[in-house]
Structure formats: C-alpha cells, structure tokens
Motif scaffolding. Structure first.
Motif, PDB file in Angstrom:
ATOM      1  N   SER A  93      50.323  74.773   2.653  1.00 21.44           N
ATOM      2  CA  SER A  93      50.525  73.749   3.681  1.00 21.44           C
ATOM      3  C   SER A  93      50.555  74.361   5.079  1.00 21.44           C
ATOM      4  O   SER A  93      50.192  73.698   6.052  1.00 21.44           O
ATOM      5  CB  SER A  93      51.792  72.936   3.415  1.00 21.44           C
ATOM      6  OG  SER A  93      52.938  73.752   3.509  1.00 21.44           O
ATOM      7  N   ALA A  94      50.945  75.622   5.189  1.00 22.52           N
ATOM      8  CA  ALA A  94      50.908  76.303   6.489  1.00 22.52           C
ATOM      9  C   ALA A  94      49.472  76.643   6.888  1.00 22.52           C
ATOM     10  O   ALA A  94      49.118  76.594   8.065  1.00 22.52           O
ATOM     11  CB  ALA A  94      51.755  77.572   6.438  1.00 22.52           C
ATOM     12  N   GLU A  95      48.642  76.973   5.903  1.00 26.25           N
ATOM     13  CA  GLU A  95      47.253  77.305   6.200  1.00 26.25           C
ATOM     14  C   GLU A  95      46.389  76.058   6.417  1.00 26.25           C
ATOM     15  O   GLU A  95      45.383  76.114   7.119  1.00 26.25           O
ATOM     16  CB  GLU A  95      46.657  78.165   5.079  1.00 26.25           C
ATOM     17  CG  GLU A  95      47.206  79.582   5.050  1.00 26.25           C
ATOM     18  CD  GLU A  95      46.389  80.501   4.172  1.00 26.25           C
ATOM     19  OE1 GLU A  95      45.136  80.478   4.264  1.00 26.25           O
ATOM     20  OE2 GLU A  95      47.007  81.241   3.381  1.00 26.25           O
ATOM     21  N   TYR A  96      46.768  74.970   5.792  1.00 22.62           N
ATOM     22  CA  TYR A  96      46.047  73.699   5.923  1.00 22.62           C
ATOM     23  C   TYR A  96      47.045  72.673   6.463  1.00 22.62           C
ATOM     24  O   TYR A  96      47.637  71.917   5.703  1.00 22.62           O
ATOM     25  CB  TYR A  96      45.478  73.258   4.575  1.00 22.62           C
ATOM     26  CG  TYR A  96      44.426  74.198   4.053  1.00 22.62           C
ATOM     27  CD1 TYR A  96      43.085  73.999   4.347  1.00 22.62           C
ATOM     28  CD2 TYR A  96      44.773  75.307   3.280  1.00 22.62           C
ATOM     29  CE1 TYR A  96      42.108  74.869   3.877  1.00 22.62           C
ATOM     30  CE2 TYR A  96      43.796  76.191   2.811  1.00 22.62           C
ATOM     31  CZ  TYR A  96      42.480  75.960   3.118  1.00 22.62           C
ATOM     32  OH  TYR A  96      41.510  76.827   2.651  1.00 22.62           O
ATOM     33  N   GLN A  97      47.219  72.665   7.759  1.00 24.07           N
ATOM     34  CA  GLN A  97      48.341  71.958   8.371  1.00 24.07           C
ATOM     35  C   GLN A  97      48.146  70.465   8.585  1.00 24.07           C
ATOM     36  O   GLN A  97      49.126  69.747   8.784  1.00 24.07           O
ATOM     37  CB  GLN A  97      48.702  72.627   9.699  1.00 24.07           C
ATOM     38  CG  GLN A  97      49.215  74.039   9.496  1.00 24.07           C
ATOM     39  CD  GLN A  97      49.691  74.677  10.778  1.00 24.07           C
ATOM     40  OE1 GLN A  97      50.047  73.998  11.726  1.00 24.07           O
ATOM     41  NE2 GLN A  97      49.691  75.998  10.800  1.00 24.07           N
ATOM     42  N   GLU A  98      46.919  69.992   8.557  1.00 25.63           N
ATOM     43  CA  GLU A  98      46.707  68.558   8.754  1.00 25.63           C
ATOM     44  C   GLU A  98      47.314  67.792   7.578  1.00 25.63           C
ATOM     45  O   GLU A  98      46.965  68.059   6.420  1.00 25.63           O
ATOM     46  CB  GLU A  98      45.215  68.248   8.870  1.00 25.63           C
ATOM     47  CG  GLU A  98      44.572  68.815  10.117  1.00 25.63           C
ATOM     48  CD  GLU A  98      45.194  68.295  11.398  1.00 25.63           C
ATOM     49  OE1 GLU A  98      45.532  67.101  11.461  1.00 25.63           O
ATOM     50  OE2 GLU A  98      45.353  69.095  12.345  1.00 25.63           O
ATOM     51  N   PRO A  99      48.208  66.850   7.834  1.00 29.77           N
ATOM     52  CA  PRO A  99      48.899  66.152   6.741  1.00 29.77           C
ATOM     53  C   PRO A  99      47.983  65.439   5.756  1.00 29.77           C
ATOM     54  O   PRO A  99      48.364  65.232   4.605  1.00 29.77           O
ATOM     55  CB  PRO A  99      49.796  65.137   7.461  1.00 29.77           C
ATOM     56  CG  PRO A  99      49.899  65.613   8.854  1.00 29.77           C
ATOM     57  CD  PRO A  99      48.664  66.405   9.145  1.00 29.77           C
ATOM     58  N   ASP A 100      46.775  65.070   6.186  1.00 35.78           N
ATOM     59  CA  ASP A 100      45.867  64.366   5.282  1.00 35.78           C
ATOM     60  C   ASP A 100      44.827  65.289   4.639  1.00 35.78           C
ATOM     61  O   ASP A 100      43.978  64.827   3.877  1.00 35.78           O
ATOM     62  CB  ASP A 100      45.174  63.208   6.001  1.00 35.78           C
ATOM     63  CG  ASP A 100      44.345  63.666   7.199  1.00 35.78           C
ATOM     64  OD1 ASP A 100      44.519  64.817   7.656  1.00 35.78           O
ATOM     65  OD2 ASP A 100      43.529  62.866   7.686  1.00 35.78           O
ATOM     66  N   HIS A 101      44.908  66.584   4.927  1.00 40.57           N
ATOM     67  CA  HIS A 101      43.985  67.530   4.286  1.00 40.57           C
ATOM     68  C   HIS A 101      44.319  67.602   2.792  1.00 40.57           C
ATOM     69  O   HIS A 101      45.499  67.666   2.416  1.00 40.57           O
ATOM     70  CB  HIS A 101      44.101  68.911   4.928  1.00 40.57           C
ATOM     71  CG  HIS A 101      43.013  69.831   4.501  1.00 40.57           C
ATOM     72  ND1 HIS A 101      42.994  70.429   3.251  1.00 40.57           N
ATOM     73  CD2 HIS A 101      41.884  70.238   5.123  1.00 40.57           C
ATOM     74  CE1 HIS A 101      41.908  71.166   3.142  1.00 40.57           C
ATOM     75  NE2 HIS A 101      41.223  71.070   4.271  1.00 40.57           N
TER      76      HIS A 101
ATOM     77  N   HIS B 255      46.847  70.254   1.790  1.00 41.79           N
ATOM     78  CA  HIS B 255      48.195  69.904   2.260  1.00 41.79           C
ATOM     79  C   HIS B 255      48.790  68.804   1.375  1.00 41.79           C
ATOM     80  O   HIS B 255      49.962  68.882   0.977  1.00 41.79           O
ATOM     81  CB  HIS B 255      48.120  69.450   3.724  1.00 41.79           C
ATOM     82  CG  HIS B 255      49.449  69.364   4.393  1.00 41.79           C
ATOM     83  ND1 HIS B 255      49.944  70.377   5.173  1.00 41.79           N
ATOM     84  CD2 HIS B 255      50.393  68.395   4.390  1.00 41.79           C
ATOM     85  CE1 HIS B 255      51.125  70.036   5.635  1.00 41.79           C
ATOM     86  NE2 HIS B 255      51.423  68.834   5.166  1.00 41.79           N
TER      87      HIS B 255
ATOM     88  N   SER C 275      49.883  70.189  -1.930  1.00 45.20           N
ATOM     89  CA  SER C 275      51.116  70.972  -1.774  1.00 45.20           C
ATOM     90  C   SER C 275      52.325  70.055  -1.656  1.00 45.20           C
ATOM     91  O   SER C 275      53.369  70.310  -2.268  1.00 45.20           O
ATOM     92  CB  SER C 275      51.011  71.873  -0.543  1.00 45.20           C
ATOM     93  OG  SER C 275      49.949  72.781  -0.701  1.00 45.20           O
ATOM     94  N   ALA C 276      52.185  68.986  -0.880  1.00 48.34           N
ATOM     95  CA  ALA C 276      53.274  68.021  -0.732  1.00 48.34           C
ATOM     96  C   ALA C 276      53.573  67.320  -2.054  1.00 48.34           C
ATOM     97  O   ALA C 276      54.735  67.019  -2.362  1.00 48.34           O
ATOM     98  CB  ALA C 276      52.928  66.997   0.352  1.00 48.34           C
TER      99      ALA C 276
END
Length: 193
Positions: free
Chosen positions: A107-115, A118, A121-122
């Motif tokens: 989630s740190a490497e792919y920070q866009e919430p809709d990616h 990410h 991970s969520a």
C-alpha cells in the motif's frame, strides 16, 4: 498433487517481492530468482501487476490461516485468543526472514486508494479486522468493533516497530497494552489471561 507452473511462479514471486519490494523487483530479477522465463510468466500473467495481485492473495490466505490456527492453538477461549494474537506476532518477528508486512509495503508503494494493489492490501486488513472482531464478539465485548480496531492498531504498530528495529520486543509491549484494553472491555478477569 504437483503444483502448477502458475502456482509455483506465485509462490516463488512472493519470496522475491517480500525480500526486495514490488517496484524495486523487475521482471529480469524475477526470472533469475524463480528460474521461470519471461515468456512463461507472461503466459500466466498479462502484467507484473497481475502477478503482484496473485502474490498478495496467496500471502493473505497463508498469513490469515496461520494467524487463525496459531491463536486457536495458543488460546483456549476467545479472550485468550485476542491476547494470543500478540504471541503469534512474536513468533513471526522471530523468523529469520522477517521483513515486515507485505501489505503495508504494497500500500505504500501503490498509494492511490483505488489502485488494485492498494485495494487488495486493504482487503487483507479488513479480513483480519473481521477475524479479530469475531473473537471480540465471541468473548462478549460490549463494543467489538472498537476493541478490534484498537487491538489491530497495536498489532500494526508492533509490526512497524519491529521492522524498523527501534524496539526490542514490540509484540510483548503491544500485548501489555492489549491487556489494559481488554480489562476495560471485559473487566479485570480478561487482563489476567
């Protein structure tokens, strides 16, 4: 049953990504580490991102199953299992290849919430929340959502502290804080567990 080439690739890629990160690990490094050609990789996955998502799904399944099994083995009651979560963390932290949480890193490497990475991970964190919440409900917590969130904040903090190396025994410290939370949620008998 022999694992498929795809399953083998996902398992090997999990190790490589966990050690080296997602962006820092290129396809050439995956070829070298896994022994699987780019052609074969792209036969099974149309992109590196698709492979990363498969790796995250495997890690989620393996990690959650392990946590659930170990907390059940270490704690007889749901209350004991809530505290056992931190004993399980200590076991994980003691592993020689411990490199922190793959989902925090992703989630740190792919920070866009809709990616998609990410989102995946969520989802892992949401599923862990559901598990801890179910234990809190079974234990009779008056506010199971609240206690689950608080315990998971302690868990996440312990993971980061261990990964960053600035704390000697973060799992034990988090467990001590969890005892206080549980004594407030259930009364003094829970704190003694």
């Amino acid at each position: 049953m022999r694992p498929s080439k795809r399953d083998e690739l996902v398992r090997e890629a999990l190790k490589v990504f966990y050690q080296g990160g997602f962006h820092a690990t290129g396809m050439d490094a995956l070829v070298v580490a896994t022994g699987i050609s780019k052609t074969t990789m792209f036969k099974h996955f149309s992109s590196k991102e698709e492979l990363i998502l498969a790796v995250l799904r495997l890690r989620d399944e393996n990690f959650r199953n392990w946590i659930i099994r170990r907390t059940s083995e270490l704690g007889r009651t749901p209350r004991e299992q809530l505290l056992a979560l931190f004993d399980v963390l200590a076991e994980w932290f003691a592993e020689p290849d411990f490199r922190g949480c793959m989902f925090i890193k992703a989630s740190a490497e792919y920070q866009e919430p809709d990616h998609p990475v990410h989102v995946q991970s969520a989802e892992h964190k949401r599923l862990l929340f559901n598990y801890v919440r179910s234990l809190a409900i079974a234990a009779g917590a008056l506010k199971p959502d609240s206690i689950a969130r608080q315990l998971l904040l302690l868990k996440e903090g312990a993971i980061v502290a261990k990964h960053m190396g600035y704390e000697d025994d973060p799992a034990s410290d988090a467990k001590s804080a969890a005892r206080i939370l549980l004594s407030q949620a259930f009364g003094p008998q829970a704190a003694a567990a």
